[in-house]
Design a protein around this motif. Structure first.
Motif, short mmCIF file in Angstrom:
data_model
loop_
_atom_site.label_atom_id
_atom_site.label_comp_id
_atom_site.label_asym_id
_atom_site.label_seq_id
_atom_site.Cartn_x
_atom_site.Cartn_y
_atom_site.Cartn_z
N TYR A 33 2.73 3.31 -3.35
CA TYR A 33 3.96 3.95 -3.78
C TYR A 33 4.96 2.94 -4.33
O TYR A 33 5.73 3.26 -5.23
CB TYR A 33 4.57 4.76 -2.64
CG TYR A 33 3.88 6.08 -2.45
CD1 TYR A 33 3.97 7.07 -3.40
CD2 TYR A 33 3.11 6.32 -1.32
CE1 TYR A 33 3.32 8.28 -3.25
CE2 TYR A 33 2.46 7.52 -1.15
CZ TYR A 33 2.57 8.49 -2.12
OH TYR A 33 1.92 9.69 -1.97
N SER A 34 4.94 1.73 -3.84
CA SER A 34 5.80 0.69 -4.40
C SER A 34 5.39 0.35 -5.82
O SER A 34 6.24 0.14 -6.69
CB SER A 34 5.76 -0.57 -3.54
OG SER A 34 6.30 -0.32 -2.27
N ILE A 35 4.09 0.31 -6.06
CA ILE A 35 3.60 0.04 -7.41
C ILE A 35 4.02 1.17 -8.35
O ILE A 35 4.47 0.92 -9.48
CB ILE A 35 2.07 -0.15 -7.40
CG1 ILE A 35 1.72 -1.45 -6.69
CG2 ILE A 35 1.51 -0.13 -8.81
CD1 ILE A 35 0.25 -1.62 -6.40
N TRP A 36 3.89 2.42 -7.90
CA TRP A 36 4.34 3.55 -8.73
C TRP A 36 5.84 3.46 -9.01
O TRP A 36 6.29 3.72 -10.13
CB TRP A 36 4.02 4.88 -8.06
CG TRP A 36 2.61 5.34 -8.29
CD1 TRP A 36 1.60 5.32 -7.40
CD2 TRP A 36 2.07 5.86 -9.51
NE1 TRP A 36 0.46 5.80 -7.98
CE2 TRP A 36 0.73 6.15 -9.29
CE3 TRP A 36 2.62 6.10 -10.77
CZ2 TRP A 36 -0.10 6.67 -10.26
CZ3 TRP A 36 1.79 6.63 -11.75
CH2 TRP A 36 0.46 6.90 -11.49
N GLY A 37 6.62 3.11 -7.98
CA GLY A 37 8.06 2.99 -8.15
C GLY A 37 8.43 1.92 -9.16
O GLY A 37 9.28 2.14 -10.03
N ILE A 38 7.79 0.77 -9.08
CA ILE A 38 8.06 -0.31 -10.03
C ILE A 38 7.66 0.11 -11.43
O ILE A 38 8.39 -0.16 -12.40
CB ILE A 38 7.31 -1.59 -9.60
CG1 ILE A 38 7.95 -2.15 -8.34
CG2 ILE A 38 7.33 -2.63 -10.71
CD1 ILE A 38 7.15 -3.27 -7.70
N PHE A 89 10.71 4.30 -3.56
CA PHE A 89 10.99 3.18 -2.66
C PHE A 89 11.59 3.60 -1.33
O PHE A 89 11.68 2.79 -0.42
CB PHE A 89 11.93 2.17 -3.32
CG PHE A 89 11.25 1.32 -4.33
CD1 PHE A 89 10.27 0.43 -3.95
CD2 PHE A 89 11.58 1.41 -5.67
CE1 PHE A 89 9.64 -0.36 -4.89
CE2 PHE A 89 10.95 0.63 -6.60
CZ PHE A 89 9.97 -0.26 -6.21
N GLU A 90 12.02 4.84 -1.19
CA GLU A 90 12.59 5.28 0.07
C GLU A 90 11.50 5.34 1.12
O GLU A 90 10.48 5.99 0.94
CB GLU A 90 13.25 6.65 -0.10
CG GLU A 90 14.46 6.59 -0.99
CD GLU A 90 15.10 7.95 -1.16
OE1 GLU A 90 14.73 8.89 -0.43
OE2 GLU A 90 15.96 8.06 -2.03
N LYS A 91 11.72 4.66 2.23
CA LYS A 91 10.71 4.54 3.27
C LYS A 91 10.48 5.87 3.98
O LYS A 91 11.41 6.54 4.37
CB LYS A 91 11.14 3.52 4.30
CG LYS A 91 10.31 2.31 4.26
CD LYS A 91 10.64 1.39 5.38
CE LYS A 91 9.68 0.24 5.24
NZ LYS A 91 9.94 -0.85 6.07
N VAL A 96 8.67 13.40 -0.74
CA VAL A 96 9.90 13.69 -1.48
C VAL A 96 9.84 13.07 -2.87
O VAL A 96 10.30 13.65 -3.85
CB VAL A 96 11.13 13.20 -0.69
CG1 VAL A 96 12.40 13.37 -1.49
CG2 VAL A 96 11.23 13.91 0.64
N ALA A 97 9.25 11.88 -2.98
CA ALA A 97 9.13 11.22 -4.28
C ALA A 97 8.27 12.05 -5.23
O ALA A 97 8.58 12.17 -6.42
CB ALA A 97 8.55 9.83 -4.12
N ARG A 98 7.21 12.64 -4.71
CA ARG A 98 6.38 13.51 -5.54
C ARG A 98 7.17 14.73 -6.01
O ARG A 98 7.08 15.14 -7.16
CB ARG A 98 5.16 13.96 -4.77
CG ARG A 98 4.17 12.88 -4.51
CD ARG A 98 2.98 13.42 -3.79
NE ARG A 98 2.20 12.34 -3.23
CZ ARG A 98 1.43 12.44 -2.18
NH1 ARG A 98 1.31 13.60 -1.57
NH2 ARG A 98 0.75 11.41 -1.74
N LEU A 99 7.95 15.30 -5.10
CA LEU A 99 8.77 16.45 -5.47
C LEU A 99 9.82 16.06 -6.50
O LEU A 99 10.10 16.84 -7.42
CB LEU A 99 9.43 17.04 -4.23
CG LEU A 99 8.51 17.80 -3.28
CD1 LEU A 99 9.27 18.22 -2.04
CD2 LEU A 99 7.91 18.99 -3.97
N HIS A 100 10.41 14.88 -6.36
CA HIS A 100 11.39 14.42 -7.36
C HIS A 100 10.74 14.30 -8.73
O HIS A 100 11.36 14.62 -9.75
CB HIS A 100 11.98 13.08 -6.95
CG HIS A 100 12.99 13.19 -5.85
ND1 HIS A 100 13.54 12.10 -5.25
CD2 HIS A 100 13.54 14.26 -5.23
CE1 HIS A 100 14.39 12.48 -4.32
NE2 HIS A 100 14.40 13.81 -4.29
N ALA A 101 9.51 13.81 -8.78
CA ALA A 101 8.81 13.69 -10.06
C ALA A 101 8.57 15.07 -10.68
O ALA A 101 8.79 15.27 -11.88
CB ALA A 101 7.48 12.97 -9.86
#
Length: 114
Positions: A33-38, A89-91, A96-101
């Motif tokens: 997930y960090s790699i995706w965020g970057i 990046f939110e731990k 939630v990151a998938r939903l934001h996308a």
């Protein structure tokens, strides 16, 4: 919780100096997930710089392709990409990151429809 893979699968293959163990390793969930965020943040910054003709040849190509595809919605795209990258990046909130996308894509398409 992140998976912890140890030496689960390995096979021995002959080499010049003897047998060598090939160990299959997998990245932890946080690392992926960090790699995706970057990646999302870098692509968002690249699209933002391409608006101002500061991203070189690749930026010019991105600007021409996405401005033809999105029109004025292209100016919203860098904001959404950086937002999605930051949410990765939110731990502990990877779902939630998938939903934001998904919702950012829906928002962009809705704005383009208006």
């Amino acid at each position: 919780m992140a998976k912890k893979n140890t030496d689960e699968e390995f096979e021995e293959t002959p080499s010049k100096r003897g047998y060598k163990k090939n160990i299959k390793r997998e990245l932890k969930e946080e690392a992926r997930y960090s790699i995706w965020g970057i990646a999302f943040i870098v692509f968002g910054i690249l699209t933002l710089l391409s608006v101002f003709n500061m991203a070189g040849v690749v930026g010019d190509f991105i600007f021409r392709a996405f401005s033809a595809l999105f029109g004025l919605g292209y100016y919203i795209l860098p904001i959404l990409l950086v937002y999605i990258g930051y949410s990765f990046f939110e731990k502990g909130k990877f779902e939630v990151a998938r939903l934001h996308a998904i919702f950012s894509t829906t928002t962009l398409l809705s704005i383009l429809g208006i």
